[in-house]
Scaffold this active site. Structure first.
Site, mmCIF file in Angstrom:
data_model
loop_
_atom_site.group_PDB
_atom_site.id
_atom_site.type_symbol
_atom_site.label_atom_id
_atom_site.label_comp_id
_atom_site.label_asym_id
_atom_site.label_seq_id
_atom_site.Cartn_x
_atom_site.Cartn_y
_atom_site.Cartn_z
ATOM 1 N N HIS A 8 17.191 43.279 25.402
ATOM 2 C CA HIS A 8 15.906 43.242 25.175
ATOM 3 C C HIS A 8 15.208 43.947 26.397
ATOM 4 C CE1 HIS A 8 16.428 39.628 22.059
ATOM 5 N NE2 HIS A 8 16.242 40.772 21.501
ATOM 6 N N ARG A 19 21.805 32.672 15.698
ATOM 7 C CA ARG A 19 22.510 32.533 16.868
ATOM 8 C C ARG A 19 22.212 31.003 17.712
ATOM 9 N NH1 ARG A 19 21.114 38.253 19.472
ATOM 10 N NH2 ARG A 19 20.487 39.200 17.264
HETATM 11 C C1 LIG Z 1 19.757 42.148 21.817
HETATM 12 C C2 LIG Z 1 19.435 41.460 20.262
HETATM 13 O O1 LIG Z 1 19.695 40.447 20.086
HETATM 14 O O2 LIG Z 1 18.763 42.274 19.671
HETATM 15 P P1 LIG Z 1 17.973 41.955 18.339
HETATM 16 O O3 LIG Z 1 16.964 40.919 18.871
HETATM 17 O O4 LIG Z 1 17.353 43.367 17.634
HETATM 18 O O5 LIG Z 1 18.915 41.294 17.408
HETATM 19 MG MG LIG Z 2 14.305 43.714 17.952
#
Ligand SMILES: CC(=O)OP(=O)(O)O
Ligand SMILES: [Mg+2]
Ligand SMILES: Nc1ncnc2c1ncn2[C@@H]1O[C@H](COP(=O)(O)OP(=O)(O)O)[C@@H](O)[C@H]1O
Length: 401
Positions: free
Chosen positions: A180, A241
């Site tokens: 990010h 996650r």
């Molecule tokens: C790197 C990442 O987790 O990207 P996203 O938040 O778009 O899934």
């Molecule tokens: Mg995003």
């Protein structure tokens, strides 16, 4: 010059078309559910009504073709021909140690992005599909890639190394990369402008809380630590996650539940986080609704999510020996009043004086949600990764002319 920005996900593709001359957005939209029976295309041409279409879109080349068709459509379009697209910029999540800044796509760059598939399994393969799809549809247009990891390449070794045998780093580049970065960089710059203070003098904790979520410690405009690690799995609890956990849980759960490496990886990436604890959803909107309706599991999921975020803010205050401002951004950070309130009300020890009324007011613009005179300021700054990608793509494409 017109720049098309593409953020290709595994089953979705977001786009924005910018006119760089006056920095306007000519059109934006997304294709969701690629590969499923019914894909949904949403297209928002500037000054015209929004278009929604449901059809079968089995892969990314078709999705890009549909987007290009919309951009040049006689009624719904904003261009007369795709020849008016001068360059395409892509978000790429993992750039490893090879890419410290954005680059134009060539065979070497594509090879390196492919080599990094293992480290960002949910993201990099989708980005490659996006790049290939543009090549197939517009073979002569220059393409640039802008990496989530680039901004964090400034982290010092004590922040990016893991305390494991150094051979893992030397042989396999096992280290913290962080993600990010485009968003953390953008909101840091905006925060400095909003506060009317030089970025070089600020200690910021930027909280990008979307479906994926990460915090960064930004000292003098440079990332000095961030919560995501070698992959986008470490750190905060997220939609699906897990974020941080005892690494010993991995072999333990594999043994007890007879799981393969692929299965445990899928469990931690796709079936954990808010989704696993609430049993309801990975979407914070649905969690908050369920909390308000008195659901106990949703409340536990929310409390864990908030607690883990608050701990990181505290850790980064220690990492920088203080903070001037906390910045909330991305889907949850920009929109969840409850999350911001719960986190900030327990940061009084740092000098945060939270303004409840300001927290409820305003949407879609940069704003302050701490009280005037608060020692640590709290800001909400809508992120704009697409604009940052367009900016870098523009600079690189100009060099090719
Ligand atoms: C790197 C990442 O987790 O990207 P996203 O938040 O778009 O899934
Ligand atoms: Mg995003
Ligand atoms: N009003 C809202 N309140 C709480 N959460 C919200 C709200 N609007 C959006 N979100 C959250 O934002 C998330 C998406 O954030 P976003 O930054 O777009 O993520 P990504 O780029 O990873 O897809 C959704 O999963 C949802 O949980």
């Amino acid at each position: 010059m017109n720049i098309l920005v593409i953020n290709a996900g595994s089953s979705s593709l977001k786009y924005q078309l910018f006119n760089m001359k006056d920095e306007s957005v000519l059109a934006k939209g997304k294709v969701e559910r690629i590969g499923m029976e019914t894909a949904i295309l949403t297209h928002e041409p500037s000054g015209k009504s929004e278009v929604h279409e449901v059809s079968e879109i089995l892969e990314h080349t078709t999705a890009i073709r549909k987007v290009l068709d919309k951009l040049v459509h006689p009624q719904q379009g904003v261009l007369t021909s795709t020849a008016e697209i001068d360059a395409v910029g892509h978000r790429v999540v993992h750039g490893g140690e090879s890419f410290k800044s954005s680059v134009l796509v060539n065979e070497d760059v594509k090879r390196e992005i492919k080599r990094l598939f293992d480290l960002a399994p949910l993201h990099n393969p989708a980005h490659m599909l996006g790049i290939a799809a543009v090549e197939a549809n517009m073979p002569d247009v220059p393409q640039a890639v802008v990496f989530d990891t680039a901004f964090h390449q400034s982290m010092p070794a004590p922040a990016y190394l893991y305390p494991v045998p150094m051979a893992l780093y030397r042989k396999h580049k096992v280290r913290r990369y962080g993600f990010h970065g485009t968003s953390h960089k953008y909101v840091s710059e905006r925060a400095a402008a909003f506060l009317g203070r030089p970025l070089e003098q600020l200690k910021l904790v930027t909280c990008h809380i979307g479906n994926g979520a990460s915090c960064a410690a930004v000292l003098g405009g440079k990332s000095v630590d961030t919560s995501m690690g070698m992959t986008p799995l470490e750190g905060l609890m997220m939609g699906t996650r897990s974020g941080d956990l005892d690494p010993a849980i991995v072999p333990f759960a594999m043994g007890k539940e007879d799981l393969t490496l692929g299965e445990i990886s899928s469990m931690l990436n796709k079936h954990s986080g808010l989704q696993a604890i609430s049993g309801i959803s990975s979407d914070m909107r649905e969690i908050v609704e369920a909390v308000e309706a008195g659901d106990k599991n949703a409340k536990l999921a929310f409390d864990m999510y908030e607690y883990r975020l608050r701990k990181y803010i505290g850790a980064y205050a220690a990492a920088m020996n203080g903070i001037d401002a906390i910045v909330f951004t991305a889907g949850v950070g920009e929109n969840s009043e409850l999350l911001r309130k719960t986190v900030c009300e327990q940061l009084t020890f740092l000098g945060v004086e939270f303004d409840e009324e300001a927290n409820r007011a305003g949407r879609g613009q940069d704003r302050r949600i701490s009280k005037p005179g608060s020692k640590v300021e709290v800001l909400v700054i809508p992120t704009n990764e697409e604009w940052m990608i367009a900016r870098d793509t523009y600079a690189l494409a100009q060099k090719t002319n």
